[in-house]
Write a protein that holds these residues in place. Structure first.
Motif, PDB file in Angstrom:
ATOM      1  N   GLN A  84      14.186 -14.582  -3.076  1.00  0.00           N
ATOM      2  CA  GLN A  84      13.704 -15.749  -3.819  1.00  0.00           C
ATOM      3  C   GLN A  84      12.219 -15.988  -3.569  1.00  0.00           C
ATOM      4  N   ALA A  85      11.814 -15.883  -2.308  1.00  0.00           N
ATOM      5  CA  ALA A  85      10.421 -16.154  -1.966  1.00  0.00           C
ATOM      6  C   ALA A  85       9.483 -15.130  -2.594  1.00  0.00           C
ATOM      7  N   ILE A  86       9.851 -13.856  -2.534  1.00  0.00           N
ATOM      8  CA  ILE A  86       9.007 -12.816  -3.126  1.00  0.00           C
ATOM      9  C   ILE A  86       8.875 -13.028  -4.629  1.00  0.00           C
ATOM     10  N   LEU A  87       9.992 -13.322  -5.290  1.00  0.00           N
ATOM     11  CA  LEU A  87       9.968 -13.499  -6.744  1.00  0.00           C
ATOM     12  C   LEU A  87       9.237 -14.766  -7.168  1.00  0.00           C
ATOM     13  N   ALA A  88       9.052 -15.702  -6.246  1.00  0.00           N
ATOM     14  CA  ALA A  88       8.298 -16.917  -6.552  1.00  0.00           C
ATOM     15  C   ALA A  88       6.790 -16.679  -6.498  1.00  0.00           C
ATOM     16  N   GLY A  89       6.376 -15.536  -5.961  1.00  0.00           N
ATOM     17  CA  GLY A  89       4.954 -15.272  -5.779  1.00  0.00           C
ATOM     18  C   GLY A  89       4.397 -14.320  -6.818  1.00  0.00           C
ATOM     19  N   ALA A  90       3.257 -14.638  -7.352  1.00  0.00           N
ATOM     20  CA  ALA A  90       2.494 -13.753  -8.229  1.00  0.00           C
ATOM     21  C   ALA A  90       3.280 -13.345  -9.480  1.00  0.00           C
ATOM     22  N   SER A  91       2.792 -12.306 -10.143  1.00  0.00           N
ATOM     23  CA  SER A  91       3.414 -11.801 -11.364  1.00  0.00           C
ATOM     24  C   SER A  91       4.166 -10.514 -11.057  1.00  0.00           C
ATOM     25  N   GLY A  92       4.978 -10.070 -12.002  1.00  0.00           N
ATOM     26  CA  GLY A  92       5.688  -8.820 -11.827  1.00  0.00           C
ATOM     27  C   GLY A  92       4.750  -7.656 -11.603  1.00  0.00           C
ATOM     28  N   GLN A  93       3.630  -7.652 -12.309  1.00  0.00           N
ATOM     29  CA  GLN A  93       2.671  -6.558 -12.150  1.00  0.00           C
ATOM     30  C   GLN A  93       2.104  -6.514 -10.729  1.00  0.00           C
ATOM     31  N   LEU A  94       1.784  -7.689 -10.190  1.00  0.00           N
ATOM     32  CA  LEU A  94       1.254  -7.719  -8.825  1.00  0.00           C
ATOM     33  C   LEU A  94       2.319  -7.328  -7.807  1.00  0.00           C
ATOM     34  N   ARG A  95       3.550  -7.789  -8.005  1.00  0.00           N
ATOM     35  CA  ARG A  95       4.624  -7.425  -7.076  1.00  0.00           C
ATOM     36  C   ARG A  95       4.890  -5.923  -7.100  1.00  0.00           C
ATOM     37  N   ASN A  96       4.639  -5.289  -8.239  1.00  0.00           N
ATOM     38  CA  ASN A  96       4.829  -3.837  -8.339  1.00  0.00           C
ATOM     39  C   ASN A  96       3.776  -3.061  -7.560  1.00  0.00           C
ATOM     40  N   MET A  97       2.651  -3.684  -7.279  1.00  0.00           N
ATOM     41  CA  MET A  97       1.562  -3.034  -6.538  1.00  0.00           C
ATOM     42  C   MET A  97       1.495  -3.473  -5.075  1.00  0.00           C
ATOM     43  N   ALA A  98       1.736  -4.753  -4.831  1.00  0.00           N
ATOM     44  CA  ALA A  98       1.538  -5.323  -3.495  1.00  0.00           C
ATOM     45  C   ALA A  98       2.561  -4.762  -2.514  1.00  0.00           C
ATOM     46  N   THR A  99       2.110  -4.461  -1.297  1.00  0.00           N
ATOM     47  CA  THR A  99       2.998  -3.932  -0.270  1.00  0.00           C
ATOM     48  C   THR A  99       3.475  -5.048   0.656  1.00  0.00           C
ATOM     49  N   ASN A 100       4.552  -4.779   1.364  1.00  0.00           N
ATOM     50  CA  ASN A 100       5.126  -5.785   2.250  1.00  0.00           C
ATOM     51  C   ASN A 100       4.193  -6.102   3.417  1.00  0.00           C
ATOM     52  N   GLY A 101       3.615  -5.067   4.024  1.00  0.00           N
ATOM     53  CA  GLY A 101       2.658  -5.312   5.097  1.00  0.00           C
ATOM     54  C   GLY A 101       1.397  -5.981   4.594  1.00  0.00           C
ATOM     55  N   GLY A 102       0.920  -5.540   3.438  1.00  0.00           N
ATOM     56  CA  GLY A 102      -0.277  -6.143   2.861  1.00  0.00           C
ATOM     57  C   GLY A 102      -0.084  -7.596   2.507  1.00  0.00           C
ATOM     58  N   ASN A 103       1.122  -7.954   2.074  1.00  0.00           N
ATOM     59  CA  ASN A 103       1.408  -9.347   1.750  1.00  0.00           C
ATOM     60  C   ASN A 103       1.138 -10.254   2.948  1.00  0.00           C
ATOM     61  N   LEU A 104       1.512  -9.799   4.136  1.00  0.00           N
ATOM     62  CA  LEU A 104       1.306 -10.605   5.335  1.00  0.00           C
ATOM     63  C   LEU A 104      -0.166 -10.757   5.687  1.00  0.00           C
ATOM     64  N   LEU A 105      -0.982  -9.790   5.235  1.00  0.00           N
ATOM     65  CA  LEU A 105      -2.396  -9.771   5.622  1.00  0.00           C
ATOM     66  C   LEU A 105      -3.318 -10.385   4.569  1.00  0.00           C
ATOM     67  N   GLN A 106      -2.748 -10.895   3.476  1.00  0.00           N
ATOM     68  CA  GLN A 106      -3.620 -11.492   2.474  1.00  0.00           C
ATOM     69  C   GLN A 106      -4.322 -12.710   3.060  1.00  0.00           C
ATOM     70  N   ARG A 107      -5.502 -12.966   2.583  1.00  0.00           N
ATOM     71  CA  ARG A 107      -6.330 -14.009   3.155  1.00  0.00           C
ATOM     72  C   ARG A 107      -6.277 -15.276   2.315  1.00  0.00           C
ATOM     73  N   THR A 108      -6.778 -16.364   2.866  1.00  0.00           N
ATOM     74  CA  THR A 108      -6.684 -17.654   2.211  1.00  0.00           C
ATOM     75  C   THR A 108      -7.331 -17.647   0.826  1.00  0.00           C
ATOM     76  N   ARG A 109      -6.804 -18.476  -0.053  1.00  0.00           N
ATOM     77  CA  ARG A 109      -7.424 -18.657  -1.379  1.00  0.00           C
ATOM     78  C   ARG A 109      -8.339 -19.882  -1.411  1.00  0.00           C
ATOM     79  N   CYS A 110      -8.752 -20.385  -0.268  1.00  0.00           N
ATOM     80  CA  CYS A 110      -9.689 -21.513  -0.222  1.00  0.00           C
ATOM     81  C   CYS A 110     -10.948 -21.177  -1.027  1.00  0.00           C
ATOM     82  N   PRO A 111     -11.349 -22.019  -1.981  1.00  0.00           N
ATOM     83  CA  PRO A 111     -12.528 -21.700  -2.799  1.00  0.00           C
ATOM     84  C   PRO A 111     -13.820 -21.623  -1.997  1.00  0.00           C
ATOM     85  N   TYR A 112     -13.885 -22.303  -0.866  1.00  0.00           N
ATOM     86  CA  TYR A 112     -15.091 -22.234  -0.033  1.00  0.00           C
ATOM     87  C   TYR A 112     -15.173 -20.878   0.677  1.00  0.00           C
ATOM     88  N   PHE A 113     -14.029 -20.272   0.934  1.00  0.00           N
ATOM     89  CA  PHE A 113     -13.992 -18.933   1.515  1.00  0.00           C
ATOM     90  C   PHE A 113     -14.441 -17.891   0.489  1.00  0.00           C
TER      91      PHE A 113
END
Length: 335
Positions: free
Chosen positions: A97-126
């Motif tokens: 459920q959590a994975i399917l709630a994130g991003a689009s199908g296209q992104l889920r087809n590319m994004a890796t499980n380890g990489g998902n944990l390492l994604q960085r904040t989406r803070c606009p100041y960052f």
């Protein structure tokens, strides 16, 4: 985007040695976050080590060890494959459920499980290199602290950083007491309990995780549990799809008739890491699964929140979301 060298690793030892030889290199898997950051000049590696073809994508039952009977998910497997694998869907529907709630199908087809944990904040100041950000450039200040901070943290923030962690998948993994297996160039593979994998900002907000330099995520281990029948992932956001959480809640309950024998609750969108609701969990264990106890547990957890100028609404939203998610988990996903 700045110039960089591209290297394709043929196996894990080669990838690790190459990364050890160049501290300014980064691993490239799906690239769904890293390449965006490079385009915005936030990340500036001078070498990308392509690990996307390494054989670290298998999903299987764990045969031995402390998590025997659980499931191992390869670090380089795709999010789509993890969400839809029978072992995950049947035994850990919360993660699906959590994975399917994130991003689009296209992104889920590319994004890796380890990489998902390492994604960085989406803070606009960052993301805006013209603004001060201690996470991007330590010592420059936190633009969000006195700026527009509607999407920012209400738990665990410091004067150095008020950013929140964006992953949906990781919130479910926190509730499931996952273990992150990592490998470095020197020494044996090590296991990091999920609660210890990500960091709060404190005085070093540039450090998102407790990975050592050059370590690679090889697998995620899910311990065996009895949450499958009573679990739920709730994501509250500004629009119905492709948006990061204002607040999210991952819940897993074990019940003896209507009495809660074990509870796991994690929150997203509220802190620099997936936030385990330990106070709420403790209050629920041994109690009847009722509205009164759900409300009391949620209120106890949110009582420790420290909202900023523009995100006070998250306190009430978090309280209501915990109660709602508990009801959905109790009723097997039915309203």
């Amino acid at each position: 985007m700045r110039p960089f060298q591209y290297t394709r690793a043929q196996d894990v030892p080669t990838a690790l040695k190459r990364r050890e030889a160049n501290p300014n290199a980064q691993f490239l898997a799906g690239g769904t976050n890293l390449l965006d950051l490079m385009k915005e000049d936030v990340e500036r590696p001078d070498e990308l080590i392509d690990i996307s073809r390494l054989s670290l994508s298998q999903i299987k039952t764990i045969a031995s060890g402390p998590n025997a009977g659980g499931v191992s998910i390869g670090g380089l497997g795709k999010n789509t494959d993890a969400a839809n694998h029978p072992l995950v869907r049947q035994n850990y529907p919360l993660l699906s459920q959590a994975i399917l709630a994130g991003a689009s199908g296209q992104l889920r087809n590319m994004a890796t499980n380890g990489g998902n944990l390492l994604q960085r904040t989406r803070c606009p100041y960052f993301y805006d290199v013209s603004m001060p950000c201690n996470k991007r450039a330590p010592g420059t200040g936190c633009g969000a602290l006195e700026g527009i901070n509607r999407m920012h943290a209400i738990f665990g923030w410091s004067e150095q950083c008020v950013a929140v962690y964006p992953s949906d998948m990781a919130v479910a993994l926190a509730a499931l007491d996952a273990v992150v297996k990592v490998q470095g160039a020197e020494g044996p593979e090590r296991a990091i309990p999920f609660a210890d994998f990500h960091r709060l900002p404190e005085s070093t907000p540039e450090k998102d995780t407790n990975l050592n330099a050059g370590e690679l995520i090889t697998a995620l281990e899910l311990p065996k549990n009895q949450f499958a029948a009573h679990s739920y992932y709730l994501k509250v956001r500004d629009r119905a799809s492709y948006a990061f959480a204002l607040v999210s809640v991952a819940v897993g309950l074990e019940l003896n008739k209507n009495r809660i024998t074990r509870a796991r609750i994690a929150l997203g969108g509220v802190a620099h890491k997936p936030w385990r609701a330990y106070r709420a969990e403790e209050l629920l264990v041994g109690k009847e699964a009722t509205e009164v106890h759900f409300v009391a547990a949620a209120a106890a957890e949110m009582a420790e929140a420290k909202p900023l100028a523009h995100n006070g609404f998250k306190v009430e939203l978090g309280r209501r979301s915990i109660v709602r998610a508990l009801h959905m988990a109790l009723n097997e996903g039915k309203s």
